[in-house]
Scaffold this motif. Structure first.
Motif, PDB file in Angstrom:
ATOM      1  N   THR A   1     -24.486  86.403 -33.295  1.00 48.09           N
ATOM      2  CA  THR A   1     -24.831  85.736 -32.073  1.00 48.09           C
ATOM      3  C   THR A   1     -25.867  86.684 -31.433  1.00 48.09           C
ATOM      4  O   THR A   1     -25.645  87.905 -31.003  1.00 48.09           O
TER       5      THR A   1
ATOM      6  N   ASP B   1     -27.195  84.768 -25.821  1.00 50.94           N
ATOM      7  CA  ASP B   1     -26.118  83.802 -26.008  1.00 50.94           C
ATOM      8  C   ASP B   1     -24.799  84.345 -26.093  1.00 50.94           C
ATOM      9  O   ASP B   1     -23.901  83.753 -25.479  1.00 50.94           O
TER      10      ASP B   1
ATOM     11  N   TYR C   1     -24.068  84.443 -22.357  1.00 45.09           N
ATOM     12  CA  TYR C   1     -23.761  83.172 -21.718  1.00 45.09           C
ATOM     13  C   TYR C   1     -22.510  82.528 -22.104  1.00 45.09           C
ATOM     14  O   TYR C   1     -21.723  82.513 -21.539  1.00 45.09           O
ATOM     15  N   ILE C   2     -21.871  82.913 -23.437  1.00 41.99           N
ATOM     16  CA  ILE C   2     -20.495  82.400 -23.694  1.00 41.99           C
ATOM     17  C   ILE C   2     -19.472  83.410 -22.653  1.00 41.99           C
ATOM     18  O   ILE C   2     -18.650  82.726 -22.492  1.00 41.99           O
TER      19      ILE C   2
ATOM     20  N   ASP D   1     -19.905  82.021 -19.163  1.00 36.73           N
ATOM     21  CA  ASP D   1     -19.227  80.698 -18.952  1.00 36.73           C
ATOM     22  C   ASP D   1     -17.621  80.838 -19.042  1.00 36.73           C
ATOM     23  O   ASP D   1     -17.020  80.081 -18.453  1.00 36.73           O
TER      24      ASP D   1
ATOM     25  N   TYR E   1     -16.808  78.380 -29.028  1.00 41.08           N
ATOM     26  CA  TYR E   1     -18.039  77.760 -28.669  1.00 41.08           C
ATOM     27  C   TYR E   1     -18.786  77.227 -29.769  1.00 41.08           C
ATOM     28  O   TYR E   1     -19.172  78.051 -30.827  1.00 41.08           O
TER      29      TYR E   1
ATOM     30  N   SER F   1     -21.726  76.201 -32.230  1.00 30.93           N
ATOM     31  CA  SER F   1     -23.039  76.498 -32.205  1.00 30.93           C
ATOM     32  C   SER F   1     -24.053  75.074 -32.482  1.00 30.93           C
ATOM     33  O   SER F   1     -24.237  74.602 -33.546  1.00 30.93           O
TER      34      SER F   1
ATOM     35  N   GLY G   1     -29.740  73.139 -27.199  1.00 36.07           N
ATOM     36  CA  GLY G   1     -29.332  73.277 -25.822  1.00 36.07           C
ATOM     37  C   GLY G   1     -28.288  74.474 -25.964  1.00 36.07           C
ATOM     38  O   GLY G   1     -28.198  75.209 -27.032  1.00 36.07           O
ATOM     39  N   LYS G   2     -27.379  74.717 -24.802  1.00 35.97           N
ATOM     40  CA  LYS G   2     -26.375  75.745 -24.804  1.00 35.97           C
ATOM     41  C   LYS G   2     -25.258  75.456 -25.675  1.00 35.97           C
ATOM     42  O   LYS G   2     -24.782  74.050 -25.498  1.00 35.97           O
TER      43      LYS G   2
ATOM     44  N   LYS H   1     -21.375  74.754 -26.501  1.00 37.24           N
ATOM     45  CA  LYS H   1     -20.288  74.063 -25.648  1.00 37.24           C
ATOM     46  C   LYS H   1     -18.799  74.711 -26.101  1.00 37.24           C
ATOM     47  O   LYS H   1     -18.546  74.964 -27.232  1.00 37.24           O
TER      48      LYS H   1
END
Length: 609
Positions: A106, A110, A113-114, A117, A197, A199, A203-204, A206
């Motif tokens: 990754t 990202d 972000y993970i 989040d 999460y 892939s 978008g991002k 989830k």
């Protein structure tokens, strides 16, 4: 083949959490082998008993508690598949926390972000490369206060080693000996265990929220099938950051088999010969590559060996057809089959270690013709189906009750129905809690009464066996109004062409169908050596007129099996294969169709010019 109705008591009698599931296995099989892993190249593999694994996990869990980790707080793991990943995960769960999974491939942004989040407080990182991603985004990660590195540089403060964490745990247990016991006892089944999460293609990603209950159910279901036990040996290479890898851990805890762990994809075939497992889970791409390699090797040898090889599979398919239809195999055919088994099939099985009872295929659709080819060689591939949102497993074929081309019946304790447009919808104890911090997305995917919209199309036969017929979003309509299902066409081509790596079909709202083709680097190196191009670069080989003409012949064979509106009118061979690093493949080796389409927009447009 007959199916016995399962005893459903396993659902109520399973452990209340995954940490307890692990501890019960340690107590039941302390001296048996739990894990083995490679030492330095060329050295014997190192083995761990369940007792040794239990002691190690307890110290690491106590170390997390000593650092102040609290119930359901997130702890990340950014690493490839290795025994330390599993130890870290079990320690996180035993401390009452929840694991956030991060693929080592990754990109740093990202990863940030993970972890942000998920509000991850601690991260287990594989090496200095993974730690650097965290350093680069430290300002974006205010919750992250400690990094534990497997193989890397420590600073004694923000970054500590795995042994440092274990030492902290030992100190904590010296003063609070029941710290981990208390933690495990307090974990309820509906408590968060894992944040995976997905892939996404756009978008991002989830975060899928999976509880302890979903994982213990998965393990208990597999145990209830009575197909695996303490005498089995698994080879595990699948990414543990993926739900397929994780569900195999739950199955191991429930059934007690040993697992040989090595996540290096390029070592799979070599490792199978060394480890000699009795089963393995894999993505279809592994079987496609093995099939293509064996076919091209036989074609290269030619002569009598190729004739024997082809005759063997002709006999193997005849025997299979009779057996699957419940008919007797004539004596002469049985004799021929026995001879070909010694000459051909046993050698194919030996490539996989010689002891495999079955493979489990998941994460993408397995081509039926390839499954039948392996079956004729005496290698059973049991296809299953599920999503991250179902804690991986939801359907699977059984070694004594299977139908090639289907993904089997729904798990005992689960339910399935077909909704609008034949969408597969699933309900059961394995269904996710929802998407992390995304209530609107959760409401779109989960009905109020707990049914999960999968987005996949399917059909159910009279025995309840599910066949996946496509992904609803992947269906497209040509400008002539005809629907096309790309995965079905793509799978056919891979069965025809042993040189294919990927075959991607496009044509939404266009007047004909086109394809982008990538060729397998290993297979093409063999082709080049046999066709006077040894030493030429991959790009030069796949761009040559000879390769273009060869692929055109395979496309003609494909079109002969398709409806007129589905047939591929034009194609282009890409000068590179798709990779995880390029973002065109997910870590479980699924094609990100949208990414490929965006990256090759000019090429696609040119095929319609």
């Amino acid at each position: 083949m007959s199916r016995v109705a399962p005893d459903m008591s396993f659902i109520e009698n399973r452990p209340q959490n995954m940490a307890l599931q692990f501890r019960e296995r340690v107590a039941k099989s302390p001296a048996l082998e739990a894990f083995r892993y490679p030492a330095a190249d060329g050295q014997p593999w190192t083995s761990l008993t369940w007792k040794q694994a239990g002691d190690r996990v307890e110290k690491l869990a106590a170390g997390l508690l000593a650092l102040g980790i609290e119930s359901e707080q997130r702890v990340g793991i950014a690493a490839g598949t290795r025994v330390e990943w599993i130890e870290a995960d079990l320690a996180i769960l035993s401390a009452g926390a929840a694991t956030t999974t991060v693929y080592p491939s990754t990109m740093a942004a990202d990863v940030a972000y993970i972890l942000a989040d998920s509000a991850s407080r601690i991260v287990f990182a594989e090496d200095d490369e993974q730690v650097q991603k965290l350093r680069d985004h430290r300002a974006d990660l205010p919750e992250l206060f400690k990094v534990v590195v497997f193989d890397g540089t420590t600073d004694g403060d923000w970054v500590i080693g795995l042994d440092d964490l274990a030492a902290l745990g030992e100190q904590h247990l010296a003063t609070t000996p029941d710290a981990v016991d208390t933690s495990v006892a307090a974990i309820t089944g509906n408590q968060l265990a894992t944040l995976i999460y997905t892939s996404g293609t756009t978008g991002k990603p989830k975060g899928v929220r999976l509880t302890h209950s979903s994982w213990t159910y998965e393990g208990a279901v597999i145990q209830s099938q009575k197909i695996l036990d303490e005498s089995d040996l698994q080879f595990l290479w699948l990414p543990m950051a993926h739900s397929f890898g994780k569900v195999l851990l739950s199955a191991q805890l429930a059934c007690g088999f040993a697992t040989a762990v090595d996540g290096r994809v390029d070592r799979i075939i070599d490792n199978l010969a060394i480890v000699q497992p009795t089963f393995m889970g894999a993505a279809p791409r592994i079987f496609e590559k093995a099939y293509a390699r064996i076919i091209t090797m036989q074609e290269a040898e030619g002569g009598a060996k190729e004739k024997i090889f082809n005759a063997a599979f002709e006999v193997g398919r005849k025997v299979d057809a009779l057996k699957l239809a419940g008919k007797p195999v004539p004596f002469t055919l049985k004799l021929q089959h026995g001879l070909f088994d010694k000459l051909v099939f046993s050698k194919i099985r030996a490539r996989f270690g010689g002891r495999v009872r079955f493979f489990i295929s998941g994460s993408a659709a397995l081509n039926r013709e390839i499954a039948e080819w392996f079956h004729a060689a005496g290698i059973l591939i049991l296809e299953g189906y599920g999503l991250t949102e179902t804690a991986a497993g939801a359907f699977v074929n059984h070694p004594d009750d299977y139908k090639i081309g289907t993904v089997g019946p729904v798990f005992p304790g689960g339910q399935v129905r077909l909704g609008e447009g034949d969408e597969i919808q699933i309900k059961g104890p394995n269904i996710m809690d929802g998407y992390h911090n995304l209530p609107e997305e959760t409401a779109k995917t989960l009905t109020e009464d707990g049914w999960l919209h999968t987005g996949d199309k399917g059909s159910l036969d009279a025995d309840g066996f599910l066949t996946i017929t496509g992904r609803i979003k992947e269906l497209f309509k040509t400008s002539g109004g005809k629907y096309v299902a790309p995965p079905a066409i793509e799978a056919k081509f891979k069965a025809i062409c042993p040189y294919a790596s990927q075959f991607m079909v496009f044509g939404n709202e266009r007047n004909y169908v086109i394809a982008l083709v990538t060729l397998d680097p290993d297979a093409m190196a063999g082709w080049a050596a046999e066709n006077g191009k040894a030493g030429a670069s991959y790009t030069d080989v796949v761009s040559s007129p000879e390769v273009r003409a060869m692929i055109a012949e395979y496309v003609e064979q494909l079109n002969a099996q398709l409806n007129r509106w589905e047939s591929v009118k034009k194609f282009e061979i890409l000068d590179h294969d798709l990779t995880i690093e390029s973002g065109e493949l997910t870590p479980s080796m699924k094609v990100k169709r949208n990414v490929v389409e965006v990256n090759n927009k000019d090429r696609i447009d040119a095929l319609y010019a």
